[in-house]
Design a protein around this motif. Structure first.
Motif, PDB file in Angstrom:
ATOM      1  N   UNK A 185      11.452   1.283  -1.084  1.00  0.00           N
ATOM      2  CA  UNK A 185      13.010   1.207  -1.281  1.00  0.00           C
ATOM      3  C   UNK A 185      13.382  -0.245  -1.285  1.00  0.00           C
ATOM      4  N   UNK A 186      13.206  -0.510  -2.023  1.00  0.00           N
ATOM      5  CA  UNK A 186      13.148  -2.244  -2.079  1.00  0.00           C
ATOM      6  C   UNK A 186      12.715  -3.120  -1.200  1.00  0.00           C
ATOM      7  N   UNK A 187      12.452  -2.847  -0.540  1.00  0.00           N
ATOM      8  CA  UNK A 187      12.315  -3.973   0.936  1.00  0.00           C
ATOM      9  C   UNK A 187      10.386  -4.183   1.481  1.00  0.00           C
ATOM     10  N   UNK A 188      10.386  -5.458   1.457  1.00  0.00           N
ATOM     11  CA  UNK A 188       8.630  -5.714   1.584  1.00  0.00           C
ATOM     12  C   UNK A 188       7.425  -4.842   3.021  1.00  0.00           C
ATOM     13  N   UNK A 189       6.861  -5.167   2.194  1.00  0.00           N
ATOM     14  CA  UNK A 189       5.510  -4.023   3.132  1.00  0.00           C
ATOM     15  C   UNK A 189       4.440  -4.687   3.717  1.00  0.00           C
ATOM     16  N   UNK A 190       3.740  -3.875   3.986  1.00  0.00           N
ATOM     17  CA  UNK A 190       1.898  -4.486   4.307  1.00  0.00           C
ATOM     18  C   UNK A 190       1.504  -3.055   3.746  1.00  0.00           C
ATOM     19  N   UNK A 191       0.346  -3.057   2.879  1.00  0.00           N
ATOM     20  CA  UNK A 191      -0.310  -1.583   2.986  1.00  0.00           C
ATOM     21  C   UNK A 191      -1.996  -1.996   3.328  1.00  0.00           C
ATOM     22  N   UNK A 192      -2.283  -0.905   4.203  1.00  0.00           N
ATOM     23  CA  UNK A 192      -3.968  -0.887   4.631  1.00  0.00           C
ATOM     24  C   UNK A 192      -4.960  -0.295   3.306  1.00  0.00           C
ATOM     25  N   UNK A 193      -5.507  -0.055   2.840  1.00  0.00           N
ATOM     26  CA  UNK A 193      -6.069   0.798   1.634  1.00  0.00           C
ATOM     27  C   UNK A 193      -7.961   0.865   2.616  1.00  0.00           C
ATOM     28  N   UNK A 194      -8.982   2.032   2.426  1.00  0.00           N
ATOM     29  CA  UNK A 194      -9.849   2.774   2.932  1.00  0.00           C
ATOM     30  C   UNK A 194     -10.328   2.688   1.684  1.00  0.00           C
ATOM     31  N   UNK A 195     -11.623   2.086   1.738  1.00  0.00           N
ATOM     32  CA  UNK A 195     -12.814   2.662   0.557  1.00  0.00           C
ATOM     33  C   UNK A 195     -14.129   2.921   1.363  1.00  0.00           C
ATOM     34  N   UNK A 196     -14.474   4.283   0.438  1.00  0.00           N
ATOM     35  CA  UNK A 196     -15.576   4.997   0.954  1.00  0.00           C
ATOM     36  C   UNK A 196     -16.854   3.732   0.696  1.00  0.00           C
ATOM     37  N   UNK A 197     -17.034   2.856  -0.587  1.00  0.00           N
ATOM     38  CA  UNK A 197     -17.290   2.385  -0.873  1.00  0.00           C
ATOM     39  C   UNK A 197     -17.367   1.395  -2.021  1.00  0.00           C
ATOM     40  N   UNK A 198     -18.039   0.379  -2.709  1.00  0.00           N
ATOM     41  CA  UNK A 198     -17.577   0.061  -3.893  1.00  0.00           C
ATOM     42  C   UNK A 198     -18.592   0.194  -4.971  1.00  0.00           C
ATOM     43  N   UNK A 199     -19.418   1.104  -4.350  1.00  0.00           N
ATOM     44  CA  UNK A 199     -20.808   1.587  -5.518  1.00  0.00           C
ATOM     45  C   UNK A 199     -19.952   2.743  -6.100  1.00  0.00           C
ATOM     46  N   UNK A 200     -18.983   3.769  -5.209  1.00  0.00           N
ATOM     47  CA  UNK A 200     -18.707   4.489  -6.092  1.00  0.00           C
ATOM     48  C   UNK A 200     -17.510   4.354  -6.982  1.00  0.00           C
ATOM     49  N   UNK A 201     -17.904   4.765  -8.212  1.00  0.00           N
ATOM     50  CA  UNK A 201     -17.032   4.380  -9.372  1.00  0.00           C
ATOM     51  C   UNK A 201     -15.637   5.128  -9.515  1.00  0.00           C
ATOM     52  N   UNK A 202     -15.395   6.249  -8.262  1.00  0.00           N
ATOM     53  CA  UNK A 202     -14.417   6.870  -8.814  1.00  0.00           C
ATOM     54  C   UNK A 202     -13.788   5.776  -7.610  1.00  0.00           C
ATOM     55  N   UNK A 203     -14.070   5.620  -6.005  1.00  0.00           N
ATOM     56  CA  UNK A 203     -13.268   4.408  -5.577  1.00  0.00           C
ATOM     57  C   UNK A 203     -12.800   3.174  -5.765  1.00  0.00           C
ATOM     58  N   UNK A 204     -13.759   2.722  -6.342  1.00  0.00           N
ATOM     59  CA  UNK A 204     -13.294   1.420  -7.368  1.00  0.00           C
ATOM     60  C   UNK A 204     -12.212   1.092  -8.434  1.00  0.00           C
ATOM     61  N   UNK A 205     -12.142   2.229  -8.585  1.00  0.00           N
ATOM     62  CA  UNK A 205     -11.077   2.378 -10.222  1.00  0.00           C
ATOM     63  C   UNK A 205      -9.752   2.625  -9.443  1.00  0.00           C
ATOM     64  N   UNK A 206     -10.087   3.392  -8.068  1.00  0.00           N
ATOM     65  CA  UNK A 206      -8.337   3.995  -8.052  1.00  0.00           C
ATOM     66  C   UNK A 206      -8.087   2.719  -7.193  1.00  0.00           C
ATOM     67  N   UNK A 207      -8.700   2.115  -6.106  1.00  0.00           N
ATOM     68  CA  UNK A 207      -8.359   1.192  -5.752  1.00  0.00           C
ATOM     69  C   UNK A 207      -7.792  -0.019  -6.705  1.00  0.00           C
ATOM     70  N   UNK A 208      -8.389  -0.495  -7.807  1.00  0.00           N
ATOM     71  CA  UNK A 208      -7.790  -1.194  -8.822  1.00  0.00           C
ATOM     72  C   UNK A 208      -6.943  -1.383  -9.430  1.00  0.00           C
TER      73      UNK A 208
END
Length: 352
Positions: A185-208
């Motif tokens: 809603x326009x407020x500041x914040x911090x987001x934590x992401x979790x990734x299985x492996x950056x060698x998995x293309x689907x994971x790397x692309x979602x994070x990107x």
């Protein structure tokens, strides 16, 4: 006017039916002069090869293999069940299927499984891929031997496969970011992401894709460095429990699997929890939506992906043009639009 038959082609070419059949079905042992006559007759008559009839006459069997990650991943168990159900449906069409489990995110294990298939009589393979140059040589050898190769869910190196069957994972990550951004809603914040492996293309692309949208449209929300989990539910649970002690954390986004652990941690959370987005609608993510432990699930519709994998592999094996297929668009689920759990219901019915 009836469609021309193979007998019509043979007559027009001045060759025997058997010779025309060998040319049309690429069986060899035909002189080039005769082959050229048959090809000209085919063009002149507008003959279209009946692949189903040719396969029936040759006793054609489609031998398919699916290489998917092993373990307790509920999403890939869902994939496995869809493969089995589709294979059962296609048994009458002479389709045989083998599901081969490979250690998750293990390039060497996937490489070894692909090399082992070089010793097998396989027509087509669908592989949940990883991005590694180590896979290129064995995949190239498979294709040289006439094996149809497609990437499934997570793509292979593009030069090493004939097609990719899955969603646009960059778009999926961008969708997750958009919902996270709007939730603030326009407020500041911090987001934590979790990734299985950056060698998995689907994971790397979602994070990107996720980072792109937040950086461009919601710069007041900080994206923390991703936590690598190998899709291990216990790792997700431990890391989430530790993170929940930080009052400045406003959102969680898991690009991969292991969500049962994340959900267990959120179930124990005291007070207001962070906004949470995960992927894949399975039993525990469905229940977590209903119980308000998470907010949104992005599902890639694996039933559609598996049906498409069978269709594409068979077309490639038959050397046919691939049928026109619309892009696979992921579905966004909140607690208000959950579909009936038809696969679970069907599995329960089979057990009774």
């Amino acid at each position: 006017m009836p469609s021309p038959t193979l007998s019509d082609v043979a007559r027009a070419a001045g060759v025997s039916y058997a010779t025309a059949d060998r040319v049309i079905n690429n069986r060899g042992n035909v002189a080039e002069k005769s082959s050229e006559k048959v090809r000209k007759a085919v063009a002149a008559l507008g003959y279209v090869r009946n692949i189903a009839a040719a396969n029936l006459s040759r006793g054609r069997v489609y031998r398919l293999a699916f290489l998917i990650p092993q373990g307790t991943n509920a999403f890939f168990e869902r994939i496995h069940q869809h493969i089995i159900l589709t294979a059962e449906h296609q048994q009458r069409e002479c389709v045989t299927v083998e599901v081969i489990k490979v250690a998750a995110f293990a390039v060497e294990g996937l490489q070894e499984s692909i090399l082992a298939l070089l010793e097998r009589d396989i027509d087509g393979i669908a592989i949940v891929g990883l991005q590694s140059a180590a896979l290129e040589a064995p995949l190239a050898e498979l294709r040289t031997r006439g094996v149809a190769v497609v990437g499934l869910v997570s793509d292979l190196p593009q030069t090493s496969r004939a097609a990719y069957i899955g969603i646009d994972n960059i778009a999926a990550g961008r969708t997750a970011a958009r919902t996270v951004g709007l939730s603030h809603g326009g407020n500041s914040g911090r987001v934590q992401t979790f990734v299985g492996s950056m060698e998995a293309r689907d994971h790397a692309e979602r994070l990107s894709g996720f980072r792109e949208v937040l950086e461009a449209d919601f710069p007041f929300i900080e994206v923390l460095d991703p936590i690598m989990t190998k899709d291990d539910a216990l790792v997700l649970q431990a890391q989430t429990q530790e993170l929940l002690s930080n009052p400045k954390l406003t959102a969680l986004y898991n690009v991969g699997a292991g969500n049962s652990g994340l959900i267990r941690a959120l179930q124990k959370a005291k007070g207001k929890r962070p906004f949470c987005v995960v992927h894949e609608l399975v039993a525990h993510s469905r229940q977590a939506l209903l119980e308000r432990h998470i907010d949104l699930v992005i599902d890639q519709r694996p039933d559609v992906e598996i049906n498409r994998a069978f269709t594409v592999l068979r077309a490639l094996i038959d050397e046919k043009d691939l049928p026109p297929m619309p892009d696979l668009v992921p579905t966004i689920y909140v607690r208000d639009n959950l579909p009936a759990d038809t696969l679970t219901d069907k599995m329960k019915a089979q057990d009774t």
